[in-house]
Design a protein around this motif. Structure first.
Motif, PDB file in Angstrom:
ATOM      1  N   ILE A 250       6.733   0.719 -12.869  1.00 50.29           N
ATOM      2  CA  ILE A 250       8.012   1.209 -13.408  1.00 50.29           C
ATOM      3  C   ILE A 250       7.806   2.549 -14.116  1.00 50.29           C
ATOM      4  N   ILE A 251       6.724   2.654 -14.865  1.00 52.81           N
ATOM      5  CA  ILE A 251       6.470   3.891 -15.618  1.00 52.81           C
ATOM      6  C   ILE A 251       6.265   5.077 -14.680  1.00 52.81           C
ATOM      7  N   ILE A 252       5.491   4.898 -13.597  1.00 50.13           N
ATOM      8  CA  ILE A 252       5.211   6.015 -12.683  1.00 50.13           C
ATOM      9  C   ILE A 252       6.309   6.210 -11.644  1.00 50.13           C
ATOM     10  N   GLY A 253       7.296   5.291 -11.614  1.00 45.17           N
ATOM     11  CA  GLY A 253       8.402   5.435 -10.690  1.00 45.17           C
ATOM     12  C   GLY A 253       8.072   5.074  -9.255  1.00 45.17           C
ATOM     13  N   LEU A 254       7.182   4.104  -9.025  1.00 46.20           N
ATOM     14  CA  LEU A 254       6.833   3.692  -7.675  1.00 46.20           C
ATOM     15  C   LEU A 254       7.958   2.848  -7.083  1.00 46.20           C
ATOM     16  N   PRO A 255       8.416   3.160  -5.878  1.00 41.39           N
ATOM     17  CA  PRO A 255       9.460   2.330  -5.261  1.00 41.39           C
ATOM     18  C   PRO A 255       8.982   0.900  -5.017  1.00 41.39           C
ATOM     19  N   TYR A 256       9.938  -0.016  -5.039  1.00 32.81           N
ATOM     20  CA  TYR A 256       9.671  -1.435  -4.773  1.00 32.81           C
ATOM     21  C   TYR A 256       8.628  -1.996  -5.746  1.00 32.81           C
ATOM     22  N   ALA A 257       8.779  -1.638  -7.019  1.00 34.98           N
ATOM     23  CA  ALA A 257       7.778  -2.022  -8.023  1.00 34.98           C
ATOM     24  C   ALA A 257       7.660  -3.531  -8.161  1.00 34.98           C
ATOM     25  N   LEU A 258       8.804  -4.238  -8.200  1.00 30.31           N
ATOM     26  CA  LEU A 258       8.764  -5.685  -8.410  1.00 30.31           C
ATOM     27  C   LEU A 258       8.083  -6.392  -7.253  1.00 30.31           C
ATOM     28  N   THR A 259       8.449  -6.028  -6.018  1.00 30.24           N
ATOM     29  CA  THR A 259       7.844  -6.669  -4.845  1.00 30.24           C
ATOM     30  C   THR A 259       6.344  -6.419  -4.788  1.00 30.24           C
ATOM     31  N   ALA A 278      -3.990  -6.069  -2.246  1.00 31.60           N
ATOM     32  CA  ALA A 278      -2.763  -5.796  -2.990  1.00 31.60           C
ATOM     33  C   ALA A 278      -2.449  -4.308  -3.081  1.00 31.60           C
ATOM     34  N   ILE A 279      -3.466  -3.479  -3.208  1.00 31.99           N
ATOM     35  CA  ILE A 279      -3.210  -2.055  -3.407  1.00 31.99           C
ATOM     36  C   ILE A 279      -2.868  -1.338  -2.113  1.00 31.99           C
ATOM     37  N   THR A 280      -3.150  -1.946  -0.968  1.00 30.47           N
ATOM     38  CA  THR A 280      -2.924  -1.272   0.310  1.00 30.47           C
ATOM     39  C   THR A 280      -1.470  -0.874   0.534  1.00 30.47           C
ATOM     40  N   PRO A 281      -0.475  -1.798   0.419  1.00 28.76           N
ATOM     41  CA  PRO A 281       0.909  -1.353   0.622  1.00 28.76           C
ATOM     42  C   PRO A 281       1.365  -0.342  -0.414  1.00 28.76           C
ATOM     43  N   ALA A 282       0.874  -0.472  -1.643  1.00 23.08           N
ATOM     44  CA  ALA A 282       1.250   0.495  -2.673  1.00 23.08           C
ATOM     45  C   ALA A 282       0.716   1.887  -2.340  1.00 23.08           C
ATOM     46  N   ILE A 283      -0.493   1.954  -1.806  1.00 23.41           N
ATOM     47  CA  ILE A 283      -1.068   3.250  -1.425  1.00 23.41           C
ATOM     48  C   ILE A 283      -0.273   3.873  -0.282  1.00 23.41           C
ATOM     49  N   ILE A 284       0.121   3.073   0.701  1.00 25.15           N
ATOM     50  CA  ILE A 284       0.894   3.603   1.829  1.00 25.15           C
ATOM     51  C   ILE A 284       2.203   4.205   1.351  1.00 25.15           C
ATOM     52  N   ILE A 285       2.906   3.488   0.480  1.00 24.62           N
ATOM     53  CA  ILE A 285       4.183   3.996  -0.035  1.00 24.62           C
ATOM     54  C   ILE A 285       3.967   5.240  -0.874  1.00 24.62           C
ATOM     55  N   ALA A 286       2.899   5.256  -1.683  1.00 20.85           N
ATOM     56  CA  ALA A 286       2.641   6.424  -2.536  1.00 20.85           C
ATOM     57  C   ALA A 286       2.258   7.648  -1.713  1.00 20.85           C
ATOM     58  N   ILE A 287       1.495   7.459  -0.630  1.00 18.26           N
ATOM     59  CA  ILE A 287       1.063   8.595   0.192  1.00 18.26           C
ATOM     60  C   ILE A 287       2.267   9.307   0.808  1.00 18.26           C
ATOM     61  N   VAL A 288       3.195   8.534   1.377  1.00 16.68           N
ATOM     62  CA  VAL A 288       4.341   9.156   2.053  1.00 16.68           C
ATOM     63  C   VAL A 288       5.406   9.614   1.064  1.00 16.68           C
ATOM     64  N   THR A 289       5.287   9.207  -0.192  1.00 12.11           N
ATOM     65  CA  THR A 289       6.277   9.630  -1.186  1.00 12.11           C
ATOM     66  C   THR A 289       5.875  10.939  -1.847  1.00 12.11           C
ATOM     67  N   SER A 290       4.655  10.965  -2.425  1.00  9.79           N
ATOM     68  CA  SER A 290       4.222  12.167  -3.129  1.00  9.79           C
ATOM     69  C   SER A 290       2.735  12.063  -3.446  1.00  9.79           C
ATOM     70  N   PRO A 291       1.978  13.163  -3.270  1.00  5.80           N
ATOM     71  CA  PRO A 291       0.563  13.138  -3.666  1.00  5.80           C
ATOM     72  C   PRO A 291       0.388  12.842  -5.155  1.00  5.80           C
ATOM     73  N   TRP A 292       1.310  13.366  -5.985  1.00  2.43           N
ATOM     74  CA  TRP A 292       1.215  13.098  -7.422  1.00  2.43           C
ATOM     75  C   TRP A 292       1.419  11.614  -7.718  1.00  2.43           C
ATOM     76  N   LEU A 293       2.315  10.982  -6.958  1.00  6.80           N
ATOM     77  CA  LEU A 293       2.536   9.551  -7.146  1.00  6.80           C
ATOM     78  C   LEU A 293       1.283   8.759  -6.778  1.00  6.80           C
ATOM     79  N   LEU A 294       0.572   9.205  -5.762  1.00  9.11           N
ATOM     80  CA  LEU A 294      -0.689   8.554  -5.393  1.00  9.11           C
ATOM     81  C   LEU A 294      -1.695   8.656  -6.522  1.00  9.11           C
ATOM     82  N   LEU A 295      -1.780   9.825  -7.147  1.00  8.91           N
ATOM     83  CA  LEU A 295      -2.699  10.004  -8.276  1.00  8.91           C
ATOM     84  C   LEU A 295      -2.306   9.097  -9.439  1.00  8.91           C
ATOM     85  N   LYS A 296      -1.003   9.018  -9.730  1.00  2.97           N
ATOM     86  CA  LYS A 296      -0.532   8.142 -10.805  1.00  2.97           C
ATOM     87  C   LYS A 296      -0.844   6.675 -10.477  1.00  2.97           C
ATOM     88  N   LEU A 297      -0.675   6.300  -9.206  1.00  2.00           N
ATOM     89  CA  LEU A 297      -0.966   4.932  -8.801  1.00  2.00           C
ATOM     90  C   LEU A 297      -2.434   4.594  -9.017  1.00  2.00           C
TER      91      LEU A 297
END
Length: 388
Positions: A250-259, A278-297
Motif C-alpha cells: 500500500i505504501i509503495i502503491g503496488l497494484p493488487y496489493a491485497l491479492t 510469492a514475489i514472482t507475480p509482484a515482480i512481474i507487475i512491478a516490471i511492467v508498471t515502473s522501474p522505480w516501483l520494482l526498486l521499491k518492491l
C-alpha cells in the motif's frame, strides 16, 4: 555335529559385524517381499486417501485452537461449551471474510484478468526494444547453434503439458467431490479431536506391551511438541508476513496489493521456496508498471524478510525443530518430488517427527543390540551427558 552348530551359532551371535549384516539382510528381504505383494495394500491406500484430507485439516486446526480450549477450560469453562464458543467465533470470522475480503480480492482478480493483455503488450514492447539492441545480437549469436534443440524441447514439453491437462479433466469431478467431503467432515472430526484428543495417546498405549509404553509415550510427547510448535508458529509467521507485505505494498502503491499479500501469506507456509514463489507475480507487475516501483518492491521485500528472519520467526518458532536450513531445503525438494504440493507443505513437520522416531529407535537398537559398546565420556555432547 552339535558342536559345529554351537560354534556357528556362537560365531553369529558374538560377531557384531555378522549380526548387523544379518539384520540388514532380513530388513531388505522384508522390503522385497512387501514390494511383491503391494496389491494387498491397495484397499488400505484407498481408505487412507479418502480420510486423509479431513484428518490432516482437522489436525492442523486442532494444534491451532487447542491452546485456546485448554485456556478456557482452566478458567472454569466446560470443554464442550468452549468448543461451541470457538465454532461461533470461527463462523463469525468466515462471515466477515466472505463479506469484506473475498469481494475485494475478487474485484482485484477480475481487474487483473482484464488488464493482463495490456501487461502482455508492455512485455512484448520491452522485448522488442531489447531485440533491437546490440546486446541481443551477441546473445543471439551464442544461442543460434542450439536454437533448434531449444525449440524441439519446448515443443515436447508443451505437448506433454497439454496431454496431462486433457487427461486430468476427467478427475475434476472427483477432486471437487473430495474437497466438498473434506469441508463437510473436517468440523466434525475437529470437534471430537478437541473434545477427546487428549485421551488418544493413552488409548493407543494400551495396545502396546507394558515395557514399551513409557518409551513410546516419550516419543509421542516429543512428536506432538514438534508438530504443534511448527504448525502454530508457521501460521502465525505467515499471517505476520501477509500483514507486513500488505502495508508495504500500500505504501509503495503496488497494484493488487491485497491479492498479492494473501498469495505471499499462503505461500510463506513453505520455508525458503514460499517467498520465491510469492514475489514472482509482484515482480512481474512491478516490471511492467515502473522501474522505480520494482526498486521499491525489492526494498519492501528485503525489509519484511529481515523482520521475519531476525525478529518474528525467532520469537514465534524459536529453535524447537533443531533442523539445519540446508537439511530443510533438501527435505522440501525431495518431498515435493515424491508427494507433490502436499509433500512440500508437510515436509518439515514430517521430517521433524520422523527424526524423533528414528532417533529413539536408534537409541533403543544401540541399547539392546550391544553392537556399539559403551559410549566414551568424551563422545557425549554437553547437553547429552548422563547424570550421575
Amino acid at each position: 555335529m552339535k558342536e559345529s552348530i554351537s560354534k556357528f551359532k556362537q560365531f553369529i551371535t558374538e560377531n557384531k559385524f555378522v549380526l548387523g549384516l544379518l539384520i540388514f539382510l532380513l530388513v531388505a528381504l522384508d522390503i522385497y517381499v512387501l514390494t511383491k505383494i503391494s496389491f494387498i495394500f491397495d484397499p488400505i491406500m484407498v481408505i487412507i486417501a479418502t480420510i486423509a484430507a479431513p484428518i490432516i485439516l482437522a489436525g492442523i486446526a486442532y494444534y491451532l485452537f487447542n491452546p485456546m480450549i485448554d485456556w478456557l477450560e482452566k478458567k472454569g469453562w466446560k470443554r464442550g461449551w468452549s468448543i461451541a464458543l470457538l465454532y461461533v467465533i470461527i463462523t463469525g470470522v468466515i462471515v466477515l471474510i466472505f463479506s469484506f475480503i473475498v469481494p475485494a480480492v475478487k474485484d482485484q482478480i477480475v481487474s487483473l484478468v482484464k488488464t493482463f493483455p495490456s501487461y502482455w503488450d508492455k512485455v512484448v514492447a520491452k522485448f522488442n526494444e531489447f531485440s533491437e539492441s546490440p546486446l541481443f545480437d551477441q546473445v543471439k549469436d551464442k544461442v543460434q547453434g542450439n536454437l533448434s534443440e531449444i525449440t524441439k524441447t519446448i515443443s515436447e514439453k508443451g505437448g506433454s503439458v497439454v496431454s496431462s491437462a486433457v487427461d486430468s479433466i476427467g478427475n475434476v469431478v472427483g477432486t471437487v467431490t473430495e474437497v466438498v467431503l473434506a469441508i463437510v467432515t473436517t468440523p466434525l472430526v475437529l470437534f471430537y479431536l478437541l473434545k477427546d484428543g487428549k485421551k488418544l495417546p493413552d488409548y493407543l498405549l494400551k495396545m502396546l506391551p507394558v515395557n514399551s509404553r513409557a518409551h513410546t509415550r516419550q516419543v509421542l510427547h516429543e512428536s506432538n511438541g514438534q508438530i504443534s510448535s511448527y504448525i502454530r508458529g508457521q501460521i502465525i509467521v505467515s499471517f505476520c508476513i501477509g500483514i507486513l507485505l500488505f502495508i508495504g505494498y500500500i505504501i509503495i502503491g503496488l497494484p493488487y496489493a491485497l491479492t498479492l499479500a494473501i498469495i505471499a501469506a499462503c505461500t510463506s507456509i513453505v520455508p525458503y521456496l514460499g517467498p520465491v514463489i510469492a514475489i514472482t507475480p509482484a515482480i512481474i507487475i512491478a516490471i511492467v508498471t515502473s522501474p522505480w516501483l520494482l526498486l521499491k518492491l525489492i526494498i519492501v521485500w528485503v525489509v519484511v524478510q529481515l523482520l521475519e528472519g531476525k525478529f518474528i520467526s525467532p520469537q514465534v518458532m524459536g529453535k524447537t525443530l533443531k533442523v539445519h536450513p540446508i537439511t530443510i531445503l533438501f527435505v522440501i525438494l525431495v518431498s515435493g518430488k515424491l508427494f507433490g504440493i502436499l509433500g512440500v507443505i508437510f515436509a518439515v513437520p514430517g521430517y521433524a517427527v520422523l527424526k524423533v522416531i528414528v532417533t529413539h529407535m536408534f537409541t533403543w537398537f544401540k541399547r539392546v543390540s550391544g553392537l556399539y559398546g559403551e559410549q566414551p565420556e568424551s563422545d557425549y555432547l554437553e547437553e547429552d551427558k548422563p547424570t550421575k
